[in-house]
Design a protein around this motif. Structure first.
Motif, PDB file in Angstrom:
ATOM      1  N   TYR A  87       0.826  -1.208   0.000  1.00 57.85           N
ATOM      2  CA  TYR A  87       0.000   0.000   0.000  1.00 57.85           C
ATOM      3  C   TYR A  87       0.861   1.259   0.000  1.00 57.85           C
ATOM      4  O   TYR A  87       0.556   2.229  -0.702  1.00 57.85           O
ATOM      5  N   ILE A  88       1.926   1.230   0.771  1.00 58.11           N
ATOM      6  CA  ILE A  88       2.810   2.390   0.830  1.00 58.11           C
ATOM      7  C   ILE A  88       3.404   2.684  -0.547  1.00 58.11           C
ATOM      8  O   ILE A  88       3.457   3.830  -0.998  1.00 58.11           O
ATOM      9  N   VAL A  89       3.837   1.631  -1.246  1.00 60.53           N
ATOM     10  CA  VAL A  89       4.450   1.799  -2.565  1.00 60.53           C
ATOM     11  C   VAL A  89       3.454   2.365  -3.574  1.00 60.53           C
ATOM     12  O   VAL A  89       3.781   3.236  -4.378  1.00 60.53           O
ATOM     13  N   PHE A 146      -4.474  -0.744   9.186  1.00 62.99           N
ATOM     14  CA  PHE A 146      -5.527   0.266   9.268  1.00 62.99           C
ATOM     15  C   PHE A 146      -4.909   1.668   9.262  1.00 62.99           C
ATOM     16  O   PHE A 146      -5.348   2.561   8.538  1.00 62.99           O
ATOM     17  N   TRP A 147      -3.836   1.831  10.048  1.00 65.37           N
ATOM     18  CA  TRP A 147      -3.213   3.141  10.154  1.00 65.37           C
ATOM     19  C   TRP A 147      -2.338   3.468   8.957  1.00 65.37           C
ATOM     20  O   TRP A 147      -2.158   4.640   8.617  1.00 65.37           O
ATOM     21  N   VAL A 148      -1.770   2.454   8.315  1.00 66.93           N
ATOM     22  CA  VAL A 148      -1.017   2.689   7.082  1.00 66.93           C
ATOM     23  C   VAL A 148      -1.940   3.302   6.024  1.00 66.93           C
ATOM     24  O   VAL A 148      -1.598   4.282   5.359  1.00 66.93           O
ATOM     25  N   ILE A 149      -3.121   2.722   5.892  1.00 69.23           N
ATOM     26  CA  ILE A 149      -4.087   3.231   4.911  1.00 69.23           C
ATOM     27  C   ILE A 149      -4.489   4.659   5.245  1.00 69.23           C
ATOM     28  O   ILE A 149      -4.494   5.543   4.385  1.00 69.23           O
ATOM     29  N   GLY A 207      -4.515  10.107   3.914  1.00 68.28           N
ATOM     30  CA  GLY A 207      -5.036  11.318   4.533  1.00 68.28           C
ATOM     31  C   GLY A 207      -6.487  11.208   4.943  1.00 68.28           C
ATOM     32  O   GLY A 207      -7.258  12.171   4.831  1.00 68.28           O
ATOM     33  N   LEU A 208      -6.898  10.020   5.419  1.00 70.00           N
ATOM     34  CA  LEU A 208      -8.289   9.785   5.779  1.00 70.00           C
ATOM     35  C   LEU A 208      -8.496   9.857   7.284  1.00 70.00           C
ATOM     36  O   LEU A 208      -7.633   9.472   8.059  1.00 70.00           O
ATOM     37  N   GLU A 209      -9.671  10.337   7.680  1.00 73.21           N
ATOM     38  CA  GLU A 209     -10.015  10.407   9.093  1.00 73.21           C
ATOM     39  C   GLU A 209     -10.419   9.038   9.610  1.00 73.21           C
ATOM     40  O   GLU A 209     -10.886   8.176   8.856  1.00 73.21           O
ATOM     41  N   MET A 210     -10.260   8.841  10.926  1.00 73.24           N
ATOM     42  CA  MET A 210     -10.556   7.545  11.525  1.00 73.24           C
ATOM     43  C   MET A 210     -12.033   7.172  11.364  1.00 73.24           C
ATOM     44  O   MET A 210     -12.367   6.014  11.103  1.00 73.24           O
TER      45      MET A 210
END
Length: 442
Positions: free
Chosen positions: A124-126, A402-405, A410-413
């Motif tokens: 996902y990071i890539v 979950f937190w990587v995404i 730039g999404l809110e929890m």
């Protein structure tokens, strides 16, 4: 030892509760949480301390003997594909073919393919930079694009080796890697599709602003061709799958087929993938090559100690002889694949790691296979797939992925919980449905 079933179950629950408590509330690394759980259960059933340590060593060593090289080579392959830009090349090709209208589907498929050899978080990071640029260019909600990519990666991460959870479960339960890869990919496709459909439905109602913060990308020179980018992913899969099919018969094979069988060993196949990945970049420098290989071994080391201790916990649970106690009970006989699914779901939801959940569940389920009616080659395969489905749900705030995404999109929890966490529930239930259908036709 004359321990009652209720006492053993109490110890089992206590051991699992200890793992959950230590990894979630006290943020203790899973390795130490599993180690303390081994001591708790081992001493609880009356084993001397020396015997407990001996069982832990055996369980730890056995799982590493089976998986050590696979995890190290799989991690190396993933990092090489990231570094050489091969993952971006594959993603760009799909986006070009499917067009902007189907950009969410393209990201799902990209995640599915890239996720075969790469862990979901690093994948996902890539791809997050490409994902964000596509969302901006097409005007499609960033949450739709992000969850489409995330669920594509997640589907294969939970179901298909060489990812550590399914790999460890396959070794523990005794399932052929090739068959699990092929069947797991078939089962993962509907899960990916459901994740994509939910992302388009729910994500369209959550338009989040896209920040302009650039995503750092490795500068590795000229990008590889599509063929070069794809070969390290598909050649190992083809070799392992071919070995699986060829070893189903009993007829003696000629020498060239035996050679092909040796290439299909997961260790050899992944090594070939690594060698092919080196070809995705020209002019390797000694320093950069040394750095990426060092990073791969360090990353694999962290995974291996968790897997090894998961195997140790399984050995301790085997020493409780819980299977012999349950074999006298019919309460689980009618549950079949539903028990491993529910057990893994509870563990995943409670402590956050899909890998820890499926490894722990496999250790518990192994002695229960006969009473569950899964003590056949097909039954064991379905059992691992059911646990893979259980390890999907529910991903929420205690899951690192979950937190990587959230961080890279730039999404809110609140949005993540509403769209992504719900998607993981739907994916898990879809996987269970597919496994149930397979149980009726295989």
């Amino acid at each position: 030892m004359a321990n009652s079933l209720s006492y053993i179950l109490t110890l089992l629950v206590a051991g699992i509760a200890l793992i959950v408590l230590l990894t979630t509330r006290y943020k203790l690394p899973a390795f130490f949480a599993l180690f303390l759980a081994c001591l708790l259960v081992g001493l609880g059933i009356g084993l001397p301390l020396g015997s407990v340590i001996s069982v832990i060593k055996d369980g730890f060593g056995n799982i590493l003997k089976s998986l050590g090289l696979i995890i190290v080579l799989g991690t190396t392959l993933g990092l090489l594909l990231e570094y050489t830009g091969s993952t971006t090349v594959m993603a760009a090709f799909l986006l070009k073919k499917l067009g902007n209208k189907y950009a969410p589907l393209a990201m799902s498929i990209t995640g599915f393919i890239v996720g075969l050899p790469i862990f979901c978080d690093s994948g996902y990071i890539v791809l997050s930079g490409l994902n964000r640029s596509m969302a901006k260019r097409t005007g499609i909600s960033i949450i739709t694009m992000s969850v489409s990519l995330a669920t594509g990666l997640y589907a294969v991460h939970c179901l298909v080796p060489p990812h550590p959870g399914s790999s460890a479960a396959a070794v523990t339960i005794g399932v052929d890697f090739g068959k699990l890869i092929l069947t797991g990919m078939v089962v993962a496709i509907p899960a990916m599709i459901v994740g994509n459909l939910w992302a388009k439905y729910a994500g369209g109602k959550n338009i989040d602003p896209i920040t302009e913060d650039p995503i750092a990308v490795n500068e590795t020179g000229k990008a590889p061709s599509l063929l070069k980018a794809c070969l390290p992913v598909f050649v190992p899969i083809i070799l392992i799958g071919t070995r699986s099919f060829l070893t189903t018969g009993t007829t003696p094979y000629p020498g060239w087929i035996m050679f092909l069988l040796s290439l299909g060993d997961p260790v050899i196949a992944l090594l070939i993938g690594v060698l092919l990945a080196f070809n995705c970049k020209q002019g390797w420098q000694k320093t950069e090559l040394s750095k990426i290989l060092q990073e791969a071994t360090e990353k694999a080391g962290g995974i291996l100690v968790i897997i090894g201790m998961g195997g140790a916990f399984g050995a301790i649970l085997t020493a409780t002889k819980i299977g012999e106690h349950f074999s006298q009970s019919l309460t689980l006989g009618s549950m079949g694949i539903f028990f491993p699914f529910l057990l893994t779901s509870v563990l995943k939801t409670a402590q956050g790691s899909s890998t820890v959940a499926i490894i722990t569940a496999a250790s518990i389920v192994l002695p229960l296979l006969p009473v569950l009616g899964l003590n056949t080659e097909t039954g064991k395969l379905l059992c691992v797939l059911a646990m893979g489905g259980g390890s999907m749900m529910i991903s929420h705030a205690n899951d690192a992925y979950f937190w990587v995404i959230a961080k890279f999109s730039g999404l809110e929890m609140k949005t993540m919980l509403k769209v992504y966490s719900t998607a993981t529930i739907l994916m898990g239930l879809t996987t269970l449905t597919m496994v149930y259908i397979l149980s009726k036709i295989l």
